[in-house]
Scaffold this motif. Structure first.
Motif, mmCIF file in Angstrom:
data_model
loop_
_atom_site.group_PDB
_atom_site.id
_atom_site.type_symbol
_atom_site.label_atom_id
_atom_site.label_comp_id
_atom_site.label_asym_id
_atom_site.label_seq_id
_atom_site.Cartn_x
_atom_site.Cartn_y
_atom_site.Cartn_z
ATOM 1 N N ARG A 33 6.138 -7.089 64.899
ATOM 2 C CA ARG A 33 4.859 -7.799 64.854
ATOM 3 C C ARG A 33 3.723 -6.892 64.371
ATOM 4 N N PRO A 34 3.536 -5.714 64.956
ATOM 5 C CA PRO A 34 2.467 -4.847 64.429
ATOM 6 C C PRO A 34 2.749 -4.412 62.990
ATOM 7 N N LEU A 35 4.014 -4.210 62.675
ATOM 8 C CA LEU A 35 4.340 -3.823 61.299
ATOM 9 C C LEU A 35 4.035 -4.949 60.317
ATOM 10 N N SER A 36 4.310 -6.187 60.699
ATOM 11 C CA SER A 36 4.017 -7.302 59.791
ATOM 12 C C SER A 36 2.519 -7.480 59.604
ATOM 13 N N ILE A 37 1.746 -7.243 60.655
ATOM 14 C CA ILE A 37 0.286 -7.318 60.533
ATOM 15 C C ILE A 37 -0.210 -6.228 59.594
ATOM 16 N N ALA A 38 0.313 -5.032 59.747
ATOM 17 C CA ALA A 38 -0.081 -3.919 58.875
ATOM 18 C C ALA A 38 0.303 -4.206 57.422
ATOM 19 N N ALA A 39 1.490 -4.759 57.229
ATOM 20 C CA ALA A 39 1.925 -5.078 55.862
ATOM 21 C C ALA A 39 1.028 -6.150 55.257
ATOM 22 N N SER A 40 0.608 -7.131 56.039
ATOM 23 C CA SER A 40 -0.283 -8.179 55.544
ATOM 24 C C SER A 40 -1.628 -7.604 55.125
ATOM 25 N N ILE A 41 -2.132 -6.690 55.932
ATOM 26 C CA ILE A 41 -3.421 -6.070 55.601
ATOM 27 C C ILE A 41 -3.306 -5.266 54.314
ATOM 28 N N ILE A 42 -2.231 -4.521 54.165
ATOM 29 C CA ILE A 42 -2.021 -3.736 52.941
ATOM 30 C C ILE A 42 -1.911 -4.661 51.732
ATOM 31 N N LEU A 43 -1.203 -5.776 51.891
ATOM 32 C CA LEU A 43 -1.064 -6.742 50.802
ATOM 33 C C LEU A 43 -2.416 -7.316 50.411
ATOM 34 N N LEU A 44 -3.248 -7.653 51.379
ATOM 35 C CA LEU A 44 -4.580 -8.174 51.077
ATOM 36 C C LEU A 44 -5.429 -7.144 50.336
ATOM 37 N N SER A 53 -6.624 -5.457 42.883
ATOM 38 C CA SER A 53 -6.211 -5.916 41.548
ATOM 39 C C SER A 53 -7.227 -6.889 40.965
ATOM 40 N N LEU A 54 -7.923 -7.639 41.817
ATOM 41 C CA LEU A 54 -8.942 -8.555 41.312
ATOM 42 C C LEU A 54 -10.151 -7.802 40.776
ATOM 43 N N PHE A 55 -10.489 -6.706 41.431
ATOM 44 C CA PHE A 55 -11.655 -5.947 40.997
ATOM 45 C C PHE A 55 -11.366 -5.046 39.801
ATOM 46 N N THR A 56 -10.116 -4.715 39.575
ATOM 47 C CA THR A 56 -9.754 -3.866 38.448
ATOM 48 C C THR A 56 -8.936 -4.655 37.429
ATOM 49 N N SER A 57 -9.390 -5.864 37.115
ATOM 50 C CA SER A 57 -8.633 -6.713 36.191
ATOM 51 C C SER A 57 -8.729 -6.176 34.764
ATOM 52 N N GLN A 58 -7.720 -6.515 33.991
ATOM 53 C CA GLN A 58 -7.653 -6.097 32.596
ATOM 54 C C GLN A 58 -8.634 -6.918 31.768
ATOM 55 N N PRO A 59 -9.235 -6.319 30.742
ATOM 56 C CA PRO A 59 -10.108 -7.112 29.868
ATOM 57 C C PRO A 59 -9.282 -8.155 29.115
ATOM 58 N N SER A 60 -9.940 -9.234 28.736
ATOM 59 C CA SER A 60 -9.236 -10.312 28.041
ATOM 60 C C SER A 60 -8.816 -9.849 26.653
ATOM 61 N N MET A 61 -7.975 -10.671 26.038
ATOM 62 C CA MET A 61 -7.468 -10.344 24.702
ATOM 63 C C MET A 61 -8.632 -10.243 23.708
ATOM 64 N N ASP A 62 -9.599 -11.147 23.809
ATOM 65 C CA ASP A 62 -10.747 -11.121 22.903
ATOM 66 C C ASP A 62 -11.584 -9.863 23.103
ATOM 67 N N GLU A 63 -11.765 -9.447 24.363
ATOM 68 C CA GLU A 63 -12.530 -8.229 24.638
ATOM 69 C C GLU A 63 -11.813 -6.996 24.082
ATOM 70 N N GLN A 64 -10.497 -6.957 24.235
ATOM 71 C CA GLN A 64 -9.736 -5.825 23.699
ATOM 72 C C GLN A 64 -9.813 -5.806 22.170
ATOM 73 N N LEU A 65 -9.740 -6.989 21.560
ATOM 74 C CA LEU A 65 -9.831 -7.081 20.098
ATOM 75 C C LEU A 65 -11.205 -6.609 19.633
ATOM 76 N N ALA A 115 -4.283 -4.784 48.417
ATOM 77 C CA ALA A 115 -3.726 -4.647 47.066
ATOM 78 C C ALA A 115 -4.182 -5.789 46.170
ATOM 79 N N VAL A 116 -4.168 -7.004 46.686
ATOM 80 C CA VAL A 116 -4.612 -8.155 45.895
ATOM 81 C C VAL A 116 -6.092 -8.026 45.577
ATOM 82 N N GLY A 117 -6.880 -7.635 46.571
ATOM 83 C CA GLY A 117 -8.315 -7.447 46.343
ATOM 84 C C GLY A 117 -8.589 -6.382 45.304
#
Length: 187
Positions: free
Chosen positions: A53-64, A70-82, A66-68
């Motif tokens: 149970r504590p391990l699953s809570i810790a894993a959930s927090i780490i996953l959140l 990745s949202l803040f460090t998103s890749q520029p769009s194809m048009d921006e790269q072009l 990681a997702v956060g």
């Protein structure tokens, strides 16, 4: 009030005779053993600590996190790269894309039952050319021969424009021919 006095008297007389000692070590287990032997009850295993149970809570927090991240460090769009690679190519793409979009709208407005097959075939060809263009964009971003790829991209746009112009000419011919046939019908 008299009853309160009797309770107080009772406690005064019993004072000092209360059992305040803790049971000996293993008392609970001996009691459970006697209870299970007496009633024929199956004994439950002693409660174990659940670490999942504590391990699953810790894993959930780490996953959140990681997702956060990745949202803040998103890749520029194809048009921006072009646009970063070749600003001129980005401007050319914008111009050609708008021109093609206008011609597609005009083509869809001219669609009639007589020209439906021609319009549908043209849209399928344009989709193939668009897929080819996306591959060229990806090759350019991945660091291919930029002059050759830019030339192929411009050729792709010109092919789409020529295709749309040719189809519009055919539709005009079909309309003209239909109007000519309608004028020659006599009643």
């Amino acid at each position: 009030m008299k009853e309160d006095r009797t309770i107080e008297d009772l406690f005064k007389t019993l004072q000092g005779s209360f059992d305040t000692e803790e049971p000996a070590e293993g008392h609970q287990q001996r009691f459970l053993d006697k209870l299970s032997n007496a009633n024929g009850v199956v004994r439950l295993a002693p409660k174990k600590r659940n670490w999942w149970r504590p391990l699953s809570i810790a894993a959930s927090i780490i996953l959140l996190f990681a997702v956060g991240a990745s949202l803040f460090t998103s890749q520029p769009s194809m048009d921006e790269q072009l646009a970063q690679i070749s600003p001129e190519a980005s401007q050319t793409q914008f111009y050609f894309a708008n021109l093609i979009e206008e011609q597609i709208k005009e083509l869809e407005n001219e669609s009639t039952p007589e020209t439906k097959i021609l319009v549908d075939d043209t849209m399928a060809q344009l989709t193939k050319l668009e897929i080819n263009y996306k591959k060229l964009e990806q090759d350019l971003i991945n660091g291919g021969n930029s002059k050759l790829i830019l030339s192929a991209m411009i050729t792709n746009f010109q092919t789409r424009i020529d295709l749309l112009q040719e189809v519009m000419d055919k539709i005009e011919n079909i309309k003209t021919f239909k109007n000519y046939d309608d004028e020659n019908i006599t009643i």
